[in-house]
Design an enzyme around this catalytic site. Sequence first.
Site, PDB file in Angstrom:
ATOM      1  N   ASP A 154      15.518 -31.364 -20.343  1.00 47.61           N
ATOM      2  CA  ASP A 154      15.981 -30.030 -19.908  1.00 47.61           C
ATOM      3  C   ASP A 154      15.493 -28.904 -20.443  1.00 47.61           C
ATOM      4  OD1 ASP A 154      16.943 -30.178 -22.635  1.00 47.61           O
ATOM      5  OD2 ASP A 154      18.805 -30.603 -22.428  1.00 47.61           O
TER       6      ASP A 154
ATOM      7  N   ASN B 190      30.835 -30.951 -27.024  1.00 48.39           N
ATOM      8  CA  ASN B 190      31.443 -31.052 -26.163  1.00 48.39           C
ATOM      9  C   ASN B 190      31.286 -32.360 -25.158  1.00 48.39           C
ATOM     10  OD1 ASN B 190      29.286 -30.406 -24.620  1.00 48.39           O
ATOM     11  ND2 ASN B 190      30.166 -28.573 -23.613  1.00 48.39           N
TER      12      ASN B 190
ATOM     13  N   HIS C 120      28.412 -33.075 -23.752  1.00 47.29           N
ATOM     14  CA  HIS C 120      27.317 -33.124 -22.759  1.00 47.29           C
ATOM     15  C   HIS C 120      26.047 -33.885 -23.300  1.00 47.29           C
ATOM     16  CE1 HIS C 120      25.223 -29.194 -24.821  1.00 47.29           C
ATOM     17  NE2 HIS C 120      24.606 -30.227 -25.185  1.00 47.29           N
TER      18      HIS C 120
ATOM     19  N   GLU D  89      27.188 -30.574 -18.685  1.00 46.24           N
ATOM     20  CA  GLU D  89      28.270 -29.902 -19.106  1.00 46.24           C
ATOM     21  C   GLU D  89      29.561 -30.516 -18.674  1.00 46.24           C
ATOM     22  OE1 GLU D  89      27.829 -28.422 -21.695  1.00 46.24           O
ATOM     23  OE2 GLU D  89      26.575 -26.517 -21.613  1.00 46.24           O
TER      24      GLU D  89
END
Length: 243
Positions: free
Chosen positions: A67, A136, A138, A143
């Site tokens: 990413d 979270n 991800h 996400e």
Amino acid sequence: MQVKVFSDYDAMSKAVADMVAKQLAEKPDSLICFPSGDSPTGMLKHLVDAANNGDVDLSKCAFVGLDEWVGMDENDFGSCKYYLKHNLFDKLLTQPKEVTLFDAKAPDLEAECKRINKYIAAKGGLDMMIVGIGMNGHLGLNEPGTPFDLYAHPAELAPITIEVGQKYFKSETKLTGGITLGLRHLAESKIPVLIASGEKKAGIIAQSLEGEVCKDVPASILQTLQHAVILLDEPAASGLTKE
């Protein structure tokens, strides 16, 4: 999925590096995806040492990036390209045959995603895809809310990702978006690998590996991947209830 727990971060990091070495010994021209961030730093150090000592041959393999922050490249301290350049490629005596990373400054991010997707497909898919996990849940910049069936795509960043992401920069930095391989890449990878360390990850690890499988917790996709390997240190595994 297979969960392996190690006594500490360094033992976990060495085990991941050994997995990469084993993969390259069996298939020298493997296509491998590495993440950036805190979790893989130890693994990269062990891999660099092994490669420079002649114990691992990277000369025939190909790397693809996981990413990137939109608008950044290898000259931006805190970018994924900067991380991989300084923690891996600059330290290797022999470079991999191919390195393909996202151009997060591309004027057309959708076209850039198609370029990466086409590259991976032409290679026959990823042989090994290593990811860390966000607070979270991800994976990469997939996400909460991201469908499990996406390949590479531009990503809107969650507020916690923007907040936690500041630790990679020297000063407060505006993060406007991301570009990332998709969860479908992970599912189709021949060896999907998750690495996590530290007590702060214990809660999200337990939720991801033992909670409901849903797109609100992207890492829960790992429960559906029988061939996935999860490597944790003891603090990160401390919230798990199953053996």
